[in-house]
Enzyme design. Structure first.
Site, PDB file in Angstrom:
ATOM      1  N   SER A 310       0.812  -1.206   0.000  1.00 49.20           N
ATOM      2  CA  SER A 310       0.000   0.000   0.000  1.00 49.20           C
ATOM      3  C   SER A 310       0.857   1.272   0.000  1.00 49.20           C
ATOM      4  O   SER A 310       1.517   1.580  -0.983  1.00 49.20           O
ATOM      5  CB  SER A 310      -0.958  -0.053   1.192  1.00 49.20           C
ATOM      6  N   ASP A 321      10.175   5.401 -10.267  1.00 48.86           N
ATOM      7  CA  ASP A 321       9.794   5.984 -11.550  1.00 48.86           C
ATOM      8  C   ASP A 321      10.613   7.231 -11.884  1.00 48.86           C
ATOM      9  O   ASP A 321      10.923   7.490 -13.048  1.00 48.86           O
ATOM     10  CB  ASP A 321       8.308   6.334 -11.554  1.00 48.86           C
ATOM     11  N   LYS A 335      -0.858  -4.201  -3.364  1.00 50.57           N
ATOM     12  CA  LYS A 335      -2.154  -3.588  -3.028  1.00 50.57           C
ATOM     13  C   LYS A 335      -2.210  -2.201  -3.663  1.00 50.57           C
ATOM     14  O   LYS A 335      -1.589  -1.270  -3.185  1.00 50.57           O
ATOM     15  CB  LYS A 335      -2.346  -3.482  -1.519  1.00 50.57           C
TER      16      LYS A 335
END
Length: 458
Positions: A310, A321, A335
């Site tokens: 999460s 990224d 999740k």
């Protein structure tokens, strides 16, 4: 509706109003397709009336004819729970006593064992024991199945009920029946509850390189991180860190705002951190970094594993990224959904899944998890064993979406970095992934003119 008690007719009318189209739906339907959508809404309303009438009749029959006088609250709460059991595993109803404990969780203090659990099919499994708690000290591991709690079988038990049974005043004894791979039969482990006060951020300094362990994302976690980084700089003679290991292993997540704030701390201003998208464009947001209180551009390694879930995955995905950090460890839990918590009039609560979230480059980690840049086992030379249960193993979990054409593919997993320099500072470390991460950063900072680490192919 003839024959139904008057209070139930009023309740049904109220339920129809609640279940009708939202303001967003009304606005959307006000365009060129208004006549058709109005008809569809009318049909939907009629169908809902019929379904609710069936529910009210069954409830009336039970109340008036069941062999013993039923508890009305349990009937209604059970009906709500049954309804939510048709949805994803993170949408749950919490009776007042369970909801009160959930609110305590986010403050970081409660009486209990210190264990994160989830429901897989009709079984209760351990997602992760929280570090330095009775559960961790008793040897519980991710993937353990809780067969029983204080002699009561957990088969079919909901997570809220299981948590409630393990919570309680410090000093109380809880008897857990544990089934683990390699066990021929469940084993009983007696654990004494303690006052759990989660210090969500703890750090150490290794030759000018910081190691910060973030255990969960609760209130003020980002503030604790800032203070810990300042403390490590103080231990480093006031000099900037040579690098940082941000350790998110076995971090089950928590508050979204804290994950955004922590990501922001390592990113320059005006970069995307996380996108959320709900149904029909609702609950869609974009969180971006702000150009203040940003850490210096020292190299960062983020450690993750199957217990990183999460909010942990939001931080790991954002830093990966943007090439701000190199990820090491094993694939994360997977999740990729956002929940909102709603307090109801009677003190109960509803945790409702309202959106999916995506990394800055549009990757959905739902069911897939995040793949680290370097796969590092727990022990040197070890081969991957049986994986602990992840999101993909949970009953009724959302399936991974089909990859969009513009969604970047996950990186091909690589083994641990090779030819790392031997470092006396880490020679005695038993934690192999941490040892690899520290030696990797030491090698980067020891090479003159070597730029900070960047994940390849991002």
């Amino acid at each position: 509706m003839t024959g139904l008690p008057q209070p139930w007719r009023a309740a049904l009318a109220a339920l129809i109003l609640v279940s009708g189209p939202s303001a967003a739906d009304e606005k959307k339907d006000a365009g060129t397709h208004a006549p058709a959508s109005s008809s569809e809404r009318a049909e939907k309303g009629d169908a809902t009336y019929r379904q609710l009438e069936t529910f009210a009749r069954v409830l009336s029959y039970v109340e008036n004819n069941y062999v013993e006088a039923p508890n009305q609250e349990r009937l209604i709460y059970g009906a709500i729970q049954g309804m939510l059991d048709t949805l994803d595993p993170h949408t749950v109803f919490m009776p007042p006593e369970v909801f009160r404990e959930m609110k305590i969780d986010t403050s970081g203090e409660w009486g209990g064992l210190g264990i994160e659990i989830a429901r897989k099919n009709d079984r209760i499994i351990v997602v992760a024991p929280i570090d330095d708690t009775p559960a961790a000290r008793a040897g519980l591991k991710a993937g353990d199945e809780l067969v029983g709690i204080d002699g009561e079988s957990t088969r079919g038990m909901d997570v809220g009920r299981a948590m409630q049974k393990m919570r309680g005043p410090a000093g109380g004894r809880v008897l857990l029946s544990i089934l683990r791979q390699g066990f021929s039969a469940p084993r009983e482990i007696a654990i004494i509850r303690d006052h759990i006060r989660i210090i969500s951020v703890e750090g150490e300094l290794y030759g000018g390189i910081g190691h910060v362990k973030v255990k969960n994302f609760q209130e003020r976690t980002d503030q604790y991180l800032r203070k810990e980084l300042d403390r490590l700089r103080g231990l480093n003679g006031g000099k900037e860190l040579r690098g940082l290991v941000l350790d998110l292993r076995n971090n089950p997540g928590g508050l979204l705002d804290e994950a955004v704030a922590m990501s922001d701390r390592f990113l320059p201003g005006n970069l995307p951190i996380v996108f959320t998208r709900g149904r029909d464009g609702r609950n869609s947001t974009e969180e971006r970094s702000k150009d203040r209180d940003t850490e210096k551009n020292y190299p960062v390694v983020v450690l993750v594993n199957g217990g990183s879930a999460s909010a942990s995955e939001i931080v790991a995905g954002a830093l990966q990224d943007h090439g701000r950090a190199t990820l090491m460890g094993s694939p994360t839990f997977g999740k990729g959904s956002v929940q909102t918590v709603i307090e109801l009039e009677d003190g109960s609560g509803l945790k409702l899944t309202i959106a999916r979230y995506y990394t800055p480059k549009g990757r959905s980690i739902q069911e897939r998890g995040i793949t680290p840049d370097y796969v590092v086992p727990d022990e040197p030379g070890a081969r991957p064993g049986r994986e602990a249960p992840r999101e993909k193993d949970l009953q009724r979990h959302f399936r991974a979406e089909s990859s969009a054409t513009n969604e970047p593919a996950s990186p091909a997993p690589r083994g641990p970095p090779e030819n790392l320099p031997k470092w006396e500072t880490t020679a005695a470390l038993k934690d192999y992934p941490l040892k690899v991460a520290l030696e990797y950063l030491h090698g980067l900072s020891a090479a003159p003119g070597r730029p900070p680490a960047r994940a390849e192919g991002r």
